[in-house]
Every structure is written in C-alpha cells, then in structure tokens.
Design a protein around this motif. Sequence first.
Motif, PDB file in Angstrom:
ATOM      1  N   ARG A  60      30.773   5.951  -2.322  1.00 51.53           N
ATOM      2  CA  ARG A  60      29.343   6.105  -2.048  1.00 51.53           C
ATOM      3  C   ARG A  60      28.905   7.572  -2.115  1.00 51.53           C
ATOM      4  O   ARG A  60      27.841   7.949  -1.614  1.00 51.53           O
ATOM      5  CB  ARG A  60      29.013   5.540  -0.659  1.00 51.53           C
ATOM      6  CG  ARG A  60      29.365   4.069  -0.516  1.00 51.53           C
ATOM      7  CD  ARG A  60      29.148   3.573   0.918  1.00 51.53           C
ATOM      8  NE  ARG A  60      27.767   3.671   1.335  1.00 51.53           N
ATOM      9  CZ  ARG A  60      26.815   2.783   1.047  1.00 51.53           C
ATOM     10  NH1 ARG A  60      27.101   1.706   0.328  1.00 51.53           N
ATOM     11  NH2 ARG A  60      25.573   2.954   1.477  1.00 51.53           N
ATOM     12  N   LEU A  61      29.702   8.416  -2.771  1.00 49.35           N
ATOM     13  CA  LEU A  61      29.445   9.858  -2.758  1.00 49.35           C
ATOM     14  C   LEU A  61      28.096  10.226  -3.363  1.00 49.35           C
ATOM     15  O   LEU A  61      27.450  11.191  -2.920  1.00 49.35           O
ATOM     16  CB  LEU A  61      30.576  10.589  -3.492  1.00 49.35           C
ATOM     17  CG  LEU A  61      31.990  10.361  -2.947  1.00 49.35           C
ATOM     18  CD1 LEU A  61      32.998  11.208  -3.718  1.00 49.35           C
ATOM     19  CD2 LEU A  61      32.058  10.666  -1.455  1.00 49.35           C
ATOM     20  N   ALA A  62      27.650   9.469  -4.364  1.00 53.28           N
ATOM     21  CA  ALA A  62      26.372   9.783  -4.999  1.00 53.28           C
ATOM     22  C   ALA A  62      25.218   9.655  -4.008  1.00 53.28           C
ATOM     23  O   ALA A  62      24.214  10.390  -4.106  1.00 53.28           O
ATOM     24  CB  ALA A  62      26.140   8.862  -6.200  1.00 53.28           C
ATOM     25  N   LEU A  63      25.344   8.751  -3.043  1.00 54.08           N
ATOM     26  CA  LEU A  63      24.295   8.580  -2.041  1.00 54.08           C
ATOM     27  C   LEU A  63      24.211   9.800  -1.119  1.00 54.08           C
ATOM     28  O   LEU A  63      23.124  10.218  -0.722  1.00 54.08           O
ATOM     29  CB  LEU A  63      24.564   7.330  -1.209  1.00 54.08           C
ATOM     30  CG  LEU A  63      24.469   5.988  -1.939  1.00 54.08           C
ATOM     31  CD1 LEU A  63      24.886   4.858  -1.011  1.00 54.08           C
ATOM     32  CD2 LEU A  63      23.048   5.757  -2.444  1.00 54.08           C
ATOM     33  N   TYR A  64      25.355  10.384  -0.805  1.00 51.74           N
ATOM     34  CA  TYR A  64      25.356  11.560   0.074  1.00 51.74           C
ATOM     35  C   TYR A  64      24.778  12.765  -0.663  1.00 51.74           C
ATOM     36  O   TYR A  64      24.057  13.576  -0.072  1.00 51.74           O
ATOM     37  CB  TYR A  64      26.779  11.851   0.558  1.00 51.74           C
ATOM     38  CG  TYR A  64      27.512  10.635   1.070  1.00 51.74           C
ATOM     39  CD1 TYR A  64      26.834   9.618   1.753  1.00 51.74           C
ATOM     40  CD2 TYR A  64      28.877  10.479   0.850  1.00 51.74           C
ATOM     41  CE1 TYR A  64      27.501   8.491   2.205  1.00 51.74           C
ATOM     42  CE2 TYR A  64      29.551   9.352   1.314  1.00 51.74           C
ATOM     43  CZ  TYR A  64      28.860   8.365   1.983  1.00 51.74           C
ATOM     44  OH  TYR A  64      29.523   7.255   2.416  1.00 51.74           O
ATOM     45  N   GLU A  65      25.102  12.877  -1.942  1.00 47.79           N
ATOM     46  CA  GLU A  65      24.544  13.972  -2.745  1.00 47.79           C
ATOM     47  C   GLU A  65      23.033  13.826  -2.849  1.00 47.79           C
ATOM     48  O   GLU A  65      22.287  14.820  -2.751  1.00 47.79           O
ATOM     49  CB  GLU A  65      25.161  13.962  -4.139  1.00 47.79           C
ATOM     50  CG  GLU A  65      24.931  15.233  -4.947  1.00 47.79           C
ATOM     51  CD  GLU A  65      25.596  16.444  -4.317  1.00 47.79           C
ATOM     52  OE1 GLU A  65      24.865  17.417  -4.011  1.00 47.79           O
ATOM     53  OE2 GLU A  65      26.824  16.432  -4.136  1.00 47.79           O
ATOM     54  N   ALA A  66      22.567  12.594  -3.020  1.00 52.77           N
ATOM     55  CA  ALA A  66      21.124  12.358  -3.106  1.00 52.77           C
ATOM     56  C   ALA A  66      20.433  12.703  -1.785  1.00 52.77           C
ATOM     57  O   ALA A  66      19.305  13.212  -1.779  1.00 52.77           O
ATOM     58  CB  ALA A  66      20.862  10.894  -3.471  1.00 52.77           C
ATOM     59  N   ALA A  67      21.102  12.446  -0.671  1.00 55.46           N
ATOM     60  CA  ALA A  67      20.516  12.782   0.630  1.00 55.46           C
ATOM     61  C   ALA A  67      20.372  14.286   0.779  1.00 55.46           C
ATOM     62  O   ALA A  67      19.348  14.773   1.285  1.00 55.46           O
ATOM     63  CB  ALA A  67      21.390  12.216   1.747  1.00 55.46           C
ATOM     64  N   ILE A  68      21.374  15.045   0.351  1.00 55.02           N
ATOM     65  CA  ILE A  68      21.281  16.503   0.417  1.00 55.02           C
ATOM     66  C   ILE A  68      20.157  16.998  -0.486  1.00 55.02           C
ATOM     67  O   ILE A  68      19.397  17.911  -0.126  1.00 55.02           O
ATOM     68  CB  ILE A  68      22.630  17.149   0.048  1.00 55.02           C
ATOM     69  CG1 ILE A  68      23.624  16.955   1.203  1.00 55.02           C
ATOM     70  CG2 ILE A  68      22.461  18.631  -0.262  1.00 55.02           C
ATOM     71  CD1 ILE A  68      24.978  17.578   0.971  1.00 55.02           C
ATOM     72  N   ASP A  69      20.015  16.393  -1.662  1.00 51.23           N
ATOM     73  CA  ASP A  69      18.920  16.770  -2.555  1.00 51.23           C
ATOM     74  C   ASP A  69      17.566  16.522  -1.888  1.00 51.23           C
ATOM     75  O   ASP A  69      16.643  17.342  -2.000  1.00 51.23           O
ATOM     76  CB  ASP A  69      19.004  15.982  -3.862  1.00 51.23           C
ATOM     77  CG  ASP A  69      20.172  16.409  -4.738  1.00 51.23           C
ATOM     78  OD1 ASP A  69      20.727  17.508  -4.508  1.00 51.23           O
ATOM     79  OD2 ASP A  69      20.538  15.648  -5.658  1.00 51.23           O
ATOM     80  N   ALA A  70      17.451  15.393  -1.196  1.00 54.40           N
ATOM     81  CA  ALA A  70      16.196  15.070  -0.517  1.00 54.40           C
ATOM     82  C   ALA A  70      15.903  16.072   0.592  1.00 54.40           C
ATOM     83  O   ALA A  70      14.760  16.510   0.776  1.00 54.40           O
ATOM     84  CB  ALA A  70      16.256  13.652   0.042  1.00 54.40           C
ATOM     85  N   LEU A  71      16.929  16.457   1.326  1.00 54.65           N
ATOM     86  CA  LEU A  71      16.751  17.455   2.378  1.00 54.65           C
ATOM     87  C   LEU A  71      16.419  18.823   1.790  1.00 54.65           C
ATOM     88  O   LEU A  71      15.630  19.587   2.370  1.00 54.65           O
ATOM     89  CB  LEU A  71      18.015  17.535   3.238  1.00 54.65           C
ATOM     90  CG  LEU A  71      18.320  16.302   4.098  1.00 54.65           C
ATOM     91  CD1 LEU A  71      19.722  16.394   4.675  1.00 54.65           C
ATOM     92  CD2 LEU A  71      17.289  16.155   5.218  1.00 54.65           C
TER      93      LEU A  71
END
Length: 320
Positions: A87-98
């Motif tokens: 699920r690493l892509a989801l964590y990267e997307a969360a950092i991008d959103a932040l």
Amino acid sequence: MTAYRGRFAPSPTGALHLGSAAAALFCAAAAMQARGALVLRMEDIDRPRVVPGAAEAILDDLAWLGLRFHESPQLGGPYAPYVQSERLALYEAAIDALAEQGHVYFCDCSRAEITRAASAPHAGEEGPRYPGTCRPFGMRKRDFRRPPAIRLAVPDDDRALVTVHDRVLGSYAEHVGHATGDFVLRRGDGVFAYQLACVVDDLAMHITDVVRGGDLASSSARQLLLANLLRPRDTPAFTFAHVPLLVADDGSRLAKRDKGVPLRDHRAQGHDPRALVRAITRAYGHDLGDTPAPLDELAATLDWSRLPRESVRVPAIVTR
C-alpha cells in the motif's frame, strides 16, 4: 450512525505473544458486540524487522484462539490489499496531499542534534521534542547532509489541540505541538512511519474503532491530528480503547522470549485455547466461568469500565 468497523493490525516481527492476544480478543469481542466488521491488517512496512514466516504464524495463532475476521490478507475485501507493504503508493499520495497544504518539510537533522536541542536550557517540560530546525526550509531541495526525513509541520493554531476519546482511559485533550512537536512521516531511509501508515489505512478502510495495546496510547493524539488533516470534512474521528499491557510478576514488561509468552508455546503443549482465553480475560476483570464459547461470552458481557487502567499481571495459567 456509522457502522462499527474495528481492526487488529499486528506486525510480523516475531511470534504473536500474550499481550497482543489480549488486545486481539478485546478487539474481536468489541466488533462482535457492536455487530460490526472486524478487519485484519498486516503492518509490515519496516521490512528489515520482518521475520520470515511470522505473518503466516500469526494468522494460525489467531485462528487457534478462535478469532474470525471479515476482511484480511487471506480473505480479501473491499479495501484490499490488507498488507501495508503493498500500500506504499497510498502513503506517498498522503504526503503529497499534505505537501500541497504546506504541512510537511524535509529534515536532515541527526538524532544527536535533536537530542542536544531538546535538552538545552528552557526546553519543554514534556520531554524531548523536535524544535523545528528545518521547518523554515519547507520542501525546498538543498544540499542535505544526509538523506532527509519528511516531518509534519504541526499547525501552530488550535488544530493541534485534539480530543482523544478512549473507552478505557477516558477522554482527554492534548496539544500535539507542545507534547511531541513536528514528527516524522517518512524516515531518511524511505520507510514510512507507523504514525502515517496506520492513519492512512484506517481512513481508507473506514475504521471507526481502534482497540489496541496500551503501549500505543501515546500515539493517539498525533494520529488524530493527521487524520483531521487528511480526512474529508465531517468524517467522525476514531474512538480508541487501549488495553493495558500484560507484565511479568515483578512488573517488568514481557519479552517474546519469556516462557509461556508466545502463543505457539501453548499450541505446542496442547493447551486448550478456550482455557487460555478465559484466563486472559479473567485477568482483565471479565470472569467468563467455564463457558465453552468464551469469545462469544466476552462479546456479550464486555464492559470497558471493568478493565483496569494499570498494567495487568500475567495470569497464573500461562506461567506454569
């Protein structure tokens, strides 16, 4: 009302032990009592610490205890995959959103530098916390002294003051900025922090209630803050229930190597899992008698107010 969705999220860094089993039992009983869904998620993002075969052994131990899940790595489900390393892509997307909101920044400070700054005169009484040295640089690329971590810039306003609702510990407010300061979301080696990964997954999997070991209680405020920054507006906050830790007779924290602590020891010795469930729950103030279906009985009688707030001694049945 939002339908109850609970989760048990072990890390495959070793054998499932009695303390984790206690949290799993209360997690399952709470979901059963609420007639809700129970999710199993394997939290394996820190790959160097993962023990080969541990995930499979944990699943076997949970089945032996009588726990049944509605969604899991084996069963799948609407929010698959249920393994964090997938699920690493989801964590990267969360950092991008932040990052788009200006809530993160690169940090190349060493642990020694942070410790020195935190222990300087007039440092906060709450203990060591990151002083925000790299915050002014934001996400600007520069000549880093070492591979940088990514930290959350904890808001300076009232958004950092969060209220934690805990069925065991009660409700309380904590200002994340005062307590911990800006905390890491991704380490310098690229590994996503537990704080970020579990929040992203809990939001994505629509978890409503987090039942887990008491050693994780100190993470609650940070996780709620992250959830508030990431979740859609008007989404209910998580409700927590932190099950007190099991400790040895002398009050020391149990180690997985201690006799009788890993569940596999009990399985190997042919112990009745129902007796083990009854012994564990009795230590937590829920005497189920000799019922042949202890997990069902725990679900029927679960009362969070009966759980102690302090650590619980290992029941005698598991020390013989």
